[in-house]
Design an enzyme around this catalytic site. Structure first.
Site, PDB file in Angstrom:
ATOM      1  CG  PHE A 127      32.824 -14.221  -7.567  1.00  0.00           C
ATOM      2  CD1 PHE A 127      31.915 -14.787  -6.674  1.00  0.00           C
ATOM      3  CD2 PHE A 127      34.167 -14.245  -7.236  1.00  0.00           C
ATOM      4  CE1 PHE A 127      32.348 -15.382  -5.486  1.00  0.00           C
ATOM      5  CE2 PHE A 127      34.608 -14.832  -6.052  1.00  0.00           C
ATOM      6  CZ  PHE A 127      33.704 -15.400  -5.179  1.00  0.00           C
ATOM      7  CG  ASP A 214      37.464  -8.213  -9.648  1.00  0.00           C
ATOM      8  OD1 ASP A 214      38.557  -8.768  -9.886  1.00  0.00           O
ATOM      9  OD2 ASP A 214      36.656  -8.651  -8.819  1.00  0.00           O
ATOM     10  CE  LYS A 243      40.569 -16.216  -8.943  1.00  0.00           C
ATOM     11  NZ  LYS A 243      40.458 -17.567  -8.453  1.00  0.00           N
TER      12      LYS A 243
HETATM   13  C1  LIG Z   1      36.884 -11.656 -10.467  1.00  0.00           C
HETATM   14  C2  LIG Z   1      37.217 -12.109  -9.085  1.00  0.00           C
HETATM   15  N1  LIG Z   1      37.319 -11.187  -8.112  1.00  0.00           N
HETATM   16  C3  LIG Z   1      37.643 -11.530  -6.850  1.00  0.00           C
HETATM   17  C4  LIG Z   1      37.850 -12.844  -6.497  1.00  0.00           C
HETATM   18  C5  LIG Z   1      38.180 -13.182  -5.074  1.00  0.00           C
HETATM   19  O1  LIG Z   1      39.529 -13.485  -4.980  1.00  0.00           O
HETATM   20  P1  LIG Z   1      40.081 -14.267  -3.685  1.00  0.00           P
HETATM   21  O2  LIG Z   1      39.517 -15.650  -3.742  1.00  0.00           O
HETATM   22  O3  LIG Z   1      41.578 -14.233  -3.862  1.00  0.00           O
HETATM   23  O4  LIG Z   1      39.628 -13.506  -2.498  1.00  0.00           O
HETATM   24  C6  LIG Z   1      37.766 -13.847  -7.484  1.00  0.00           C
HETATM   25  C7  LIG Z   1      37.975 -15.264  -7.138  1.00  0.00           C
HETATM   26  O5  LIG Z   1      37.604 -16.161  -7.854  1.00  0.00           O
HETATM   27  C8  LIG Z   1      37.433 -13.470  -8.804  1.00  0.00           C
HETATM   28  O6  LIG Z   1      37.309 -14.366  -9.790  1.00  0.00           O
END
Ligand SMILES: Cc1ncc(COP(=O)(O)O)c(C=O)c1O
Length: 268
Positions: A127, A214, A243
């Site tokens: 994700f 990520d 986050k």
């Molecule tokens: C691993 C990961 N990458 C990217 C994102 C996307 O982040 P945002 O919701 O701040 O765009 C999330 C959100 O849950 C995530 O868990």
């Protein structure tokens, strides 16, 4: 009728305030907050130092645009560079934007090497966000359904499978990067074994690809080290954060080091 667009399945509860790891709802009922805003509230609710710093800054300056120097951004970039081992930070507002920046950096890197159709290897069950490029990088059809055509330039392999990456390396000359979560969050909690991350690092070095971690969900101290990749003793070229970085204030960052440092210039 609500005037909010119907994009979330929400529980029938609203909170009026919080303290530490507790939340109080609008009827005065107190809850232990085991979700922490989905990995966002790293300092808990209403941490006094955090509240004081935000209030002080809001009374001083909230925004001046990127046309001017930003000494506090520079200070944060210094701290992140020291803790992550990655030399440069690009700041944004969310995890998906941090990942967009990472994907753009990887493509830019590829074009500089003369690769016209740069391709990023991504993982099943990954994700990476809900913007067009990040939902295309995401390995979950539910996130993509209804938004086709997807952004091209991604090749998907099973998470944890080094041979699958080797196989892609043999058959595709356009690969520029491997992008993964050190611990897959939204796809279920899947941890990459240290040997797998070390293997990805070796493959990236052997092929001059960028390794992109990520760390939006697993970074910022949530695993006991500042960043998940530090448990495996590897250093990626790019790490993305959001986050917990802002503990509720929308802040994201794309950190770049190694082959990924020094690529972008003003306007990119
Ligand atoms: C691993 C990961 N990458 C990217 C994102 C996307 O982040 P945002 O919701 O701040 O765009 C999330 C959100 O849950 C995530 O868990």
């Amino acid at each position: 009728m609500s005037h909010l667009m119907n994009t979330y399945g929400r529980q029938p509860v609203a909170f009026s305030h919080g303290k530490g790891c507790h939340l109080t709802d609008t009827d005065g009922k107190i809850y232990l907050d085991a979700l922490s805003g989905i990995a966002v509230n790293t300092l808990g609710h209403a941490h006094p130092a955090f509240v004081a710093a935000l209030a002080e800054q809001a009374g001083r300056l909230i925004h001046v645009s990127n046309l001017y120097q930003a000494p506090l951004q520079e200070r944060l970039a210094d701290v992140l560079a020291e803790r992550s081992g990655l030399a440069e930070a690009f700041f944004c507002n969310s995890g998906c934007e941090a990942n967009e920046a990472a994907i753009k950096l990887a493509r830019f890197y590829g074009h500089k090497k003369g690769i016209e159709n740069p391709t990023v290897i991504v993982m099943e069950k990954a994700f990476h966000g809900r913007t067009m490029a990040t939902l295309s990088a995401t390995g979950n059809y539910k996130v993509q359904a209804g938004f086709e055509p997807l952004v091209s330039g991604f090749l998907r392999v099973p998470y944890g499978d080094l041979d699958a990456i080797r196989n892609v390396a043999e058959h595709h000359g356009n690969v520029v990067a491997v992008m993964l979560e050190v611990i897959q969050g939204e796809g279920g909690i899947y941890m990459a074994p240290a040997e797998y991350l070390q293997g990805v690092r070796e493959l990236c070095d052997a092929h001059q690809w960028l390794m992109i971690c990520d760390e939006v969900q697993c970074g910022m101290g949530r695993t006991g080290k500042w960043f998940g990749y530090q448990h495996a003793g590897v250093l990626p070229d790019i790490a993305t954060l959001a986050k917990g970085l802002g503990s509720g204030v929308p802040v994201g960052a794309c950190l770049a080091g190694g082959r990924a440092a020094g690529l972008f210039g003003p306007g990119n």
